[in-house]
Design an enzyme around this catalytic site. Structure first.
Site, PDB file in Angstrom:
ATOM      1  N   GLY A 128       0.544  -1.019  -0.050  1.00 44.77           N
ATOM      2  CA  GLY A 128      -0.226   0.059   0.169  1.00 44.77           C
ATOM      3  C   GLY A 128       1.140   1.580  -0.065  1.00 44.77           C
ATOM      4  O   GLY A 128       2.366   0.645   0.174  1.00 44.77           O
ATOM      5  N   GLN A 147       3.152  10.121   1.879  1.00 39.99           N
ATOM      6  CA  GLN A 147       4.530   8.988   1.511  1.00 39.99           C
ATOM      7  C   GLN A 147       5.533   9.594   0.168  1.00 39.99           C
ATOM      8  O   GLN A 147       6.610   9.455  -0.039  1.00 39.99           O
ATOM      9  CB  GLN A 147       4.125   7.563   1.179  1.00 39.99           C
ATOM     10  CG  GLN A 147       3.765   7.179   3.153  1.00 39.99           C
ATOM     11  CD  GLN A 147       3.980   5.717   2.025  1.00 39.99           C
ATOM     12  OE1 GLN A 147       2.731   4.649   2.015  1.00 39.99           O
ATOM     13  NE2 GLN A 147       4.819   4.690   2.881  1.00 39.99           N
ATOM     14  N   CYS A 156       7.172  -0.504   6.269  1.00 36.68           N
ATOM     15  CA  CYS A 156       6.572   0.305   5.335  1.00 36.68           C
ATOM     16  C   CYS A 156       7.869   1.292   4.713  1.00 36.68           C
ATOM     17  O   CYS A 156       9.481   0.643   5.253  1.00 36.68           O
ATOM     18  CB  CYS A 156       6.604   1.558   6.480  1.00 36.68           C
ATOM     19  SG  CYS A 156       6.062   3.314   6.394  1.00 36.68           S
ATOM     20  N   LEU A 157       7.568   1.422   4.095  1.00 32.10           N
ATOM     21  CA  LEU A 157       8.633   1.815   3.011  1.00 32.10           C
ATOM     22  C   LEU A 157       9.034   3.595   2.969  1.00 32.10           C
ATOM     23  O   LEU A 157      10.070   2.997   2.445  1.00 32.10           O
ATOM     24  CB  LEU A 157       7.576   2.022   1.322  1.00 32.10           C
ATOM     25  CG  LEU A 157       7.112   0.900   1.189  1.00 32.10           C
ATOM     26  CD1 LEU A 157       5.867   1.437  -0.817  1.00 32.10           C
ATOM     27  CD2 LEU A 157       8.153   0.330  -0.109  1.00 32.10           C
ATOM     28  N   HIS A 167      -3.504   0.923   8.350  1.00 30.80           N
ATOM     29  CA  HIS A 167      -1.784   0.992   8.003  1.00 30.80           C
ATOM     30  C   HIS A 167      -1.404   2.090   7.592  1.00 30.80           C
ATOM     31  O   HIS A 167      -1.179   3.717   7.752  1.00 30.80           O
ATOM     32  CB  HIS A 167      -0.754   0.549   7.966  1.00 30.80           C
ATOM     33  CG  HIS A 167       0.978   0.656   8.065  1.00 30.80           C
ATOM     34  ND1 HIS A 167       1.721   0.204   8.396  1.00 30.80           N
ATOM     35  CD2 HIS A 167       1.116   1.578   6.893  1.00 30.80           C
ATOM     36  CE1 HIS A 167       2.866   0.825   7.361  1.00 30.80           C
ATOM     37  NE2 HIS A 167       2.883   1.678   6.501  1.00 30.80           N
ATOM     38  N   GLU A 168      -2.468   2.103   5.917  1.00 29.96           N
ATOM     39  CA  GLU A 168      -2.511   2.890   5.273  1.00 29.96           C
ATOM     40  C   GLU A 168      -3.158   4.540   6.019  1.00 29.96           C
ATOM     41  O   GLU A 168      -2.883   5.893   5.014  1.00 29.96           O
ATOM     42  CB  GLU A 168      -3.011   3.289   3.951  1.00 29.96           C
ATOM     43  CG  GLU A 168      -2.058   1.896   2.999  1.00 29.96           C
ATOM     44  CD  GLU A 168      -0.567   2.352   3.068  1.00 29.96           C
ATOM     45  OE1 GLU A 168      -0.374   3.118   2.845  1.00 29.96           O
ATOM     46  OE2 GLU A 168       0.152   0.990   3.320  1.00 29.96           O
ATOM     47  N   HIS A 212      -1.316   6.636   7.852  1.00 33.18           N
ATOM     48  CA  HIS A 212      -0.551   7.829   7.336  1.00 33.18           C
ATOM     49  C   HIS A 212      -1.022   9.218   6.931  1.00 33.18           C
ATOM     50  O   HIS A 212      -0.294   9.837   6.685  1.00 33.18           O
ATOM     51  CB  HIS A 212       0.157   7.449   5.690  1.00 33.18           C
ATOM     52  CG  HIS A 212       1.669   6.114   5.761  1.00 33.18           C
ATOM     53  ND1 HIS A 212       2.724   6.657   6.206  1.00 33.18           N
ATOM     54  CD2 HIS A 212       1.078   4.835   5.668  1.00 33.18           C
ATOM     55  CE1 HIS A 212       3.148   5.698   6.658  1.00 33.18           C
ATOM     56  NE2 HIS A 212       3.446   5.130   6.123  1.00 33.18           N
TER      57      HIS A 212
HETATM   58 ZN    ZN Z   1       3.578   2.953   5.359  1.00 34.36          ZN
END
Ligand code: ZN
Length: 196
Positions: free
Chosen positions: A60, A65, A113-114, A155-156, A159
């Site tokens: 995701g 991000q 997480c990216l 999680h998204e 963000h």
């Molecule tokens: Zn993340």
């Protein structure tokens, strides 16, 4: 789905965008609601977010991000080598997602997480949720998710509220690298949450 240009709409050029890393203040801001009138001009961003998520191997990606502060997230799991144990999730684009838990049950998830290089850590996510959102065309939708897919959307949406998974890790001793996750924790954790 071998030809990915089929699901990205139009002939817009698709770019991959740099992914902001923990410490960048944009990751700590709350993204703002999108009005349906804004959606036409945001289609290119959505395509770029999908391309960026796929290239990075993420499950995701939230707009923050990639340095944008509209409440937009994308998610997809299709044989993801980064998360081989995650169940498949068709490409989903959510605008203005509003998430509510279904019941009180939680699931311990060892997340990554990216925007957080190397580290994973354990936190609790609701095991079942319902999300109301607009799709990329502005159509209102409501969808229920459970298990690891429910975790992905929590999680998204975090963000979009300026929250990182790091904030929710109760026991800092559960921080680990991806490599050590595979080596020491993966099998026991999958067994604990009832996955093969
Ligand atoms: Zn993340």
């Amino acid at each position: 789905m071998s030809d990915r240009s089929q699901d990205a709409g139009q002939d817009a050029p698709r770019r991959t965008l740099p992914i902001l890393q923990v410490g960048d203040p944009v990751l700590r801001e709350r993204a703002r609601e999108v009005s349906p009138e804004e959606l036409p001009e945001l289609q290119g961003l959505i395509d770029d977010m999908i391309a960026t998520m796929r290239e990075a191997g993420g499950a995701g990606l939230a707009a923050n991000q990639v340095g944008d502060l509209h409440r937009i997230l994308v998610a997809e799991v299709d044989g993801n080598p980064r998360y081989p144990y995650k169940p498949p999730l068709p490409l989903t684009v959510m605008v203005n997602p509003v998430l509510e838990p279904v019941g009180d049950a939680t699931l311990p998830i060892i997340e990554g997480c990216l925007s957080v290089p190397e580290l994973r850590g354990e936190l609790a996510r609701f095991a079942a949720i319902r999300v109301r959102y607009l799709d990329r065309d502005g159509t209102p939708r409501e969808q229920a998710f459970e298990g690891l897919s429910a975790g992905t959307f929590q999680h998204e949406v975090d963000h979009l509220d300026g929250i990182l998974f790091l904030d929710r890790v109760k026991d800092p001793r559960t921080f680990m690298t991806w490599e050590e996750f595979d080596r020491h924790h993966r099998d026991a954790w999958l067994e604990r949450i009832g996955l093969p």
